[in-house]
Design a protein around this motif. Structure first.
Motif, PDB file in Angstrom:
ATOM      1  N   ASN A  53       0.876  -1.217   0.108  1.00 36.52           N
ATOM      2  CA  ASN A  53       0.067  -0.041  -0.164  1.00 36.52           C
ATOM      3  C   ASN A  53       0.861   1.304   0.137  1.00 36.52           C
ATOM      4  O   ASN A  53       0.534   2.350  -0.682  1.00 36.52           O
ATOM      5  N   TYR A 110      -4.358   3.081  -1.160  1.00 38.69           N
ATOM      6  CA  TYR A 110      -5.480   2.722  -1.087  1.00 38.69           C
ATOM      7  C   TYR A 110      -6.284   3.180   0.315  1.00 38.69           C
ATOM      8  O   TYR A 110      -5.478   3.592   1.096  1.00 38.69           O
ATOM      9  N   GLY A 169     -10.204  -0.167   1.211  1.00 37.04           N
ATOM     10  CA  GLY A 169      -9.574  -1.235   0.189  1.00 37.04           C
ATOM     11  C   GLY A 169      -9.510  -0.356  -1.148  1.00 37.04           C
ATOM     12  O   GLY A 169      -9.231  -1.218  -2.241  1.00 37.04           O
ATOM     13  N   ASN A 170     -10.212   0.849  -1.358  1.00 33.64           N
ATOM     14  CA  ASN A 170     -10.480   1.280  -2.783  1.00 33.64           C
ATOM     15  C   ASN A 170      -9.011   2.054  -3.139  1.00 33.64           C
ATOM     16  O   ASN A 170      -8.554   2.866  -2.307  1.00 33.64           O
ATOM     17  N   LEU A 171      -8.820   1.994  -4.400  1.00 32.58           N
ATOM     18  CA  LEU A 171      -7.412   2.789  -5.067  1.00 32.58           C
ATOM     19  C   LEU A 171      -7.906   3.892  -5.220  1.00 32.58           C
ATOM     20  O   LEU A 171      -8.805   4.484  -5.881  1.00 32.58           O
TER      21      LEU A 171
END
Length: 269
Positions: free
Chosen positions: A169, A204, A208-210
């Motif tokens: 990440n 992220y 968990g979203n980019l």
């Protein structure tokens, strides 16, 4: 008439003869072509070695694997290269990562995937089915992952590497080893000051979203959004958009998304 007789007849022609002038020019072209071809063949092994060393040095620099001046072999000793099937995220063990050329594979119909307009946010049109990734380990623990990335800017395709911490990440570094953007504008992707903005940024959000973004309006440092944002290049909107788009492509489902998900689930490291 023998060959020797023909040569003697040719040499006997006047120097201002059109036939002799054309003949000499053709002979000179042939000699030069042979010399250039021979030189190219002779230098190819050296060029291949230099290409490999340049790639490794870029990985070392972008991944911050060793202090400047460290011998390449020493800095690269904990790096393991593997070829990944981008569709499944699985390693391909029967392809030598040292010999695999993703750029050549990307133009080979047998080895590439043609992207739809919706998929092709990086404007690369097609990508290779496989890619070489670089894992940095210490005591069998994954410390860093370096991924090859590419995408179109304003005038050219940018080729580089994205280095991530073992958490998959946090950004260690982003750099491009080949690009032809406008000097002083889009070409500033090579500026150390701009590259220094990337380390520590996160890709992220908590869901968990980019969300990593190259933007003209970075949030204040005390705003949680700022850790996902990097200042766009001044006067180079299209190049900045290109960097943003290529990251979203390669970190998404049509790029390294399946592979990174496997790593998060404990497989593949």
């Amino acid at each position: 008439m023998s060959i020797k007789a023909k040569i003697d007849e040719f040499l006997a022609l006047p120097n201002d003869s059109t036939k002799k002038t054309v003949g000499v020019a053709l002979a000179l072209c042939l000699v030069c072509a042979v010399a250039v071809s021979t030189t190219a063949v002779a230098l190819k092994p050296i060029q291949d070695v230099n290409k490999t060393l340049n790639r490794k040095q870029n990985i070392i620099d972008i991944g911050q694997l060793a202090p400047p001046g460290t011998p390449i072999d020493e800095a690269f000793k904990n790096v393991e290269a593997k070829v990944v099937d981008l569709q499944t995220g699985e390693y391909v063990n029967d392809i030598d990562p040292e010999k695999f050329d993703a750029r050549a594979a990307a133009i080979d119909p047998k080895q590439n995937v043609v992207l739809t307009r919706e998929q092709d946010i990086a404007s690369i049109k097609r990508r290779a089915k496989y890619a070489t990734v670089y894992l940095v380990k210490e005591n069998d623990q994954l410390k860093k992952v370096i991924l090859p990335v590419s995408g179109y800017g304003l005038w050219s395709t940018l080729y580089g590497f994205l280095a991530l911490e073992g958490d998959l990440n946090t950004v260690v570094g982003l750099g491009f080893y080949e690009q032809a953007e406008t000097a002083g504008l889009g070409g500033e992707v090579d500026n150390p000051m701009w590259k220094a903005k990337w380390p520590g940024k996160t890709l992220y959000d908590e869901q968990g979203n980019l969300v990593i973004q190259v933007t003209k309006t970075v949030a204040p440092a005390d705003d949680p959004r700022s850790k996902h944002q990097v200042d766009a290049l001044s006067g180079a909107t299209l190049t900045s958009n290109g960097v943003n788009n290529l990251l979203h492509f390669w970190l998404g489902k049509d790029g390294f998304g399946p592979y990174l998900q496997k790593l998060r689930n404990g497989g593949g490291a």
